[in-house]
Design an enzyme around this catalytic site. Structure first.
Site, short mmCIF file in Angstrom:
data_model
loop_
_atom_site.label_atom_id
_atom_site.label_comp_id
_atom_site.label_asym_id
_atom_site.label_seq_id
_atom_site.Cartn_x
_atom_site.Cartn_y
_atom_site.Cartn_z
N SER A 238 0.85 -1.18 0.00
CA SER A 238 0.00 0.00 0.00
C SER A 238 0.89 1.23 0.00
CB SER A 238 -0.89 0.00 1.24
OG SER A 238 -0.10 0.26 2.38
N LYS A 239 0.22 2.38 -0.03
CA LYS A 239 0.96 3.64 -0.14
C LYS A 239 2.01 3.81 0.94
CE LYS A 239 -2.29 6.57 -2.52
NZ LYS A 239 -3.47 7.36 -2.23
N ARG A 240 1.72 3.27 2.11
CA ARG A 240 2.71 3.51 3.18
C ARG A 240 4.03 2.78 2.93
NH1 ARG A 240 2.66 -0.68 6.80
NH2 ARG A 240 1.00 -2.13 6.26
N GLY A 242 5.57 3.21 0.18
CA GLY A 242 6.26 4.03 -0.83
C GLY A 242 5.40 4.11 -2.07
#
Ligand code: GLU
Length: 468
Positions: A238-240, A242
Site C-alpha cells: 500500500s501507499k505507506r 512508498g
C-alpha cells in the site's frame, strides 16, 4: 481450447498500481504468447468512486508499459441493456427471482441466521413467490442450496466451497443496475473470455461467479488466482510502503521494460533467470510457473534490474525518455548529435534515467558548477601547469578526436613526469565539476574542443582567483 481470450478489468477508482499492472501483464503475456486476444474493460459501475481521471491514468500507465489491448476499452456503465437482458434470461430459466424484502427485513434475517450459529444470509422468503416485475424489487440468484462449488484454480489447486454458506445473492438492484459479480460474469461470457488471471482477493467472489456460469449453461473459463503483492513487512502493498503507482516509477526514471521484468518475477519464474526482455517473456510466460507464494515488492531490487535494463538498452532507445528528464532541468537536447554518445558513456553508471539526466548535465550545460569538495581537492595551484599545458596542446591539435586527446595526455605524462591520475583528476573536475565521470578522453571527445578549452580556462581562472 480455441483462441485464448484474456482480459484486464480495472475499477477506475484510482491510478494503476503495481499489483494491478502485474495482473494486466500476466493476462497480456498469456494472450501474446498464445496469439490470443487481450481485452480491456473498465468496471465503472461504482459511479460514486469511479472517475474519468482514473480511467485516463490507467490508459496512460498501460500505454507506457506497452500493454496494448486488442479489444475495448469496454465500459460497464454502457452495457446495462446487456445485463438486463441476462437478468431476464435467468428469470425465464428459473435461476433467478424477484424479491421485495426490504433492506431492514434482510438485515433481520442475517442477524437471525447468525444467532442460530450460521452465516449471515438471505432466508429465501421470496424464492418461490414468483413475484412479477414491480417497483422496488431486486432480482436474486437462485443459488444451489446444498452440495459444493469447486474452483479448479490453475495457481491454487482445487478450492471447495460449501453451497450452504452462500446465499441467494442480488444480481440486479431495484434501480435495475447489475451487481458486481453478475456484471463481471455477463461481460466475461459475452466477450468470450476463457482465461481469467487475477488477484487472489477475488477468490471469495469466484463460487458465485461459477454458479452463474452454470446457470447460464456456459463452460467455465480457466481461473488462476495470483497471490497479492506484499510490502517488505509482508503486509499487502500500500501507499505507506512508498510509491505504488506505475506512473510514479516512470517519473522516477524507470524503464517500462524493467518494471515489467520486475513485476513478472514477483509471481512467476523461469528457472533462476532474473533478466528478461519483453520478447523473451512473450516466448516463455506460462501459467504453470506462477508461484503460490506472495511476492514482496522491493524497490532496491527493482532499481538494480532497472540499471541492468538501462545498460542493455540501445542508446537510441533512451533518447526520448532522457530528453524529458533533461527538459525538466531546463536543457533541450533535441536534435543534438552527441546525445547517443552521452548515453553510451553513462548507461553503465546510471540506475535510473533521472540519475542519468543528472550525470549528463555537464555535457550540455553552458556553465558548470564545481562540487565544492572536488574543487578544494583538485583545483589547486599544483594543477595550474598541467591544465595550462593541456589547454595549449588541445588548441594546437590538427585533428580533435578521442584518440588524439588520449595521445596528448600520454605526451604530457612523458614530458612532465607527472602521473596520469594527477593530471586527469583536475581535468575531470574542470570539465564535469565532479570527481567521478565517464572516461576523460571520452568526455572530452563528446564535449568538443571549443567547450573543453573554455572549461579548462575557466578552471585556470578559478584556481588563480582562489589562490589570490
Ligand atoms: N474490477 C476488479 C478489480 O479491479 C477486477 C475483477 C476481475 O478481475 O474479475 O479488482
Amino acid at each position: 481450447m480455441s483462441q485464448v481470450v484474456t482480459r484486464f478489468p480495472p475499477s477506475p477508482t484510482g491510478y494503476l498500481h503495481v499489483g494491478g499492472a502485474r495482473t494486466a501483464l500476466f493476462n497480456w503475456l498469456y494472450a501474446r504468447r498464445l496469439k490470443g486476444k487481450f481485452i480491456l474493460r473498465i468496471e465503472d459501475t461504482d459511479t460514486e468512486r469511479s472517475t474519468q481521471a482514473s480511467v485516463d491514468a490507467i490508459f496512460e500507465a498501460l500505454e507506457w508499459l506497452g500493454l496494448d489491448w486488442d479489444e475495448g476499452p469496454y465500459y460497464q456503465t454502457r452495457r446495462f441493456a446487456i445485463y438486463r437482458e441476462h437478468v431476464q434470461k435467468l428469470l425465464e430459466s428459473g435461476h433467478a427471482y424477484r424479491c421485495t424484502c426490504t433492506p431492514g427485513q434482510v438485515e433481520q434475517m442475517r442477524q437471525a441466521a447468525m444467532a442460530s450459529g450460521g452465516k449471515p444470509k438471505y432466508d429465501g422468503t421470496c424464492r418461490y413467490k414468483n413475484l412479477p416485475a414491480g417497483e422496488g424489487a431486486v432480482v436474486r440468484f437462485k443459488a444451489p442450496l446444498a452440495g459444493t462449488t469447486v474452483l479448479e484454480d490453475v495457481v491454487k489447486g482445487n478450492i471447495v466451497f460449501n453451497n450452504e454458506e452462500l446465499d441467494d445473492f442480488v444480481i440486479s438492484r431495484s434501480d435495475g443496475s447489475p451487481t458486481y459479480n453478475f456484471a463481471v460474469v455477463v461481460d466475461d461470457i459475452t466477450m468470450g473470455v476463457n482465461t481469467i488471471i487475477r488477484g487472489d482477493d477475488h477468490v471469495m467472489n469466484t463460487p458465485k461467479q461459477i454458479q452463474l456460469y452454470k446457470a447460464f449453461g456456459v463452460p467455465l473459463p480457466l481461473f488462476g488466482h495470483v497471490p497479492m503483492v506484499l510490502g517488505k513487512d509482508r503486509a499487502r502493498l500500500s501507499k505507506r510502503h512508498g510509491a505504488t503507482s506505475v506512473t510514479a516509477y516512470r517519473d522516477m526514471g524507470y524503464l517500462p521494460e524493467a518494471l515489467l521484468n520486475y513485476l513478472v518475477r514477483l509471481g512467476w519464474s523461469h528457472g533462476d533467470q532474473e533478466f528478461f526482455t519483453r520478447q523473451e517473456l512473450i516466448e516463455l510466460f506460462n501459467l504453470e510457473n506462477i508461484g503460490r507464494a506472495a511476492g514482496v515488492f522491493d524497490v532496491e531490487k527493482l532499481m538494480a534490474l532497472n540499471a541492468d535494463h538501462i545498460k542493455a538498452a540501445a542508446p537510441a532507445r533512451l533518447v526520448a525518455p532522457l530528453t524529458g528528464f533533461l527538459r525538466e532541468k531546463g536543457i533541450d537536447i533535441s536534435g543534438d548529435p552527441r546525445v547517443e554518445k552521452v548515453i553510451a558513456s553513462l548507461s553503465a553508471r546510471s540506475k535510473t534515467l533521472r540519475e542519468m539526466a543528472e550525470q549528463a548535465l555537464f555535457y550540455f550545460a553552458e556553465e558548470i558548477t564545481y562540487d565544492a569538495e572536488a574543487a578544494r581537492k583538485f583545483l589547486t595551484p599544483e594543477a595550474l601547469a598541467p591544465l595550462s599545458a593541456l589547454a595549449a596542446e588541445v588548441e594546437a591539435l590538427a585533428d580533435y578526436s578521442e584518440q588524439a586527446v588520449e595521445g596528448v595526455f600520454h605526451g604530457l605524462v612523458a614530458q612532465s613526469g607527472i602521473k596520469l591520475g594527477k593530471i586527469a583528476q583536475p581535468v575531470r573536475v574542470a570539465l564535469s565539476g565532479r570527481t567521478a565521470s565517464p572516461g576523460i578522453y571520452e568526455i572530452m571527445a563528446i564535449i568538443g574542443r571549443e567547450r573543453v578549452l573554455t572549461r579548462l580556462k575557466t578552471a585556470i581562472a578559478f584556481i588563480e582567483n582562489s589562490a589570490g
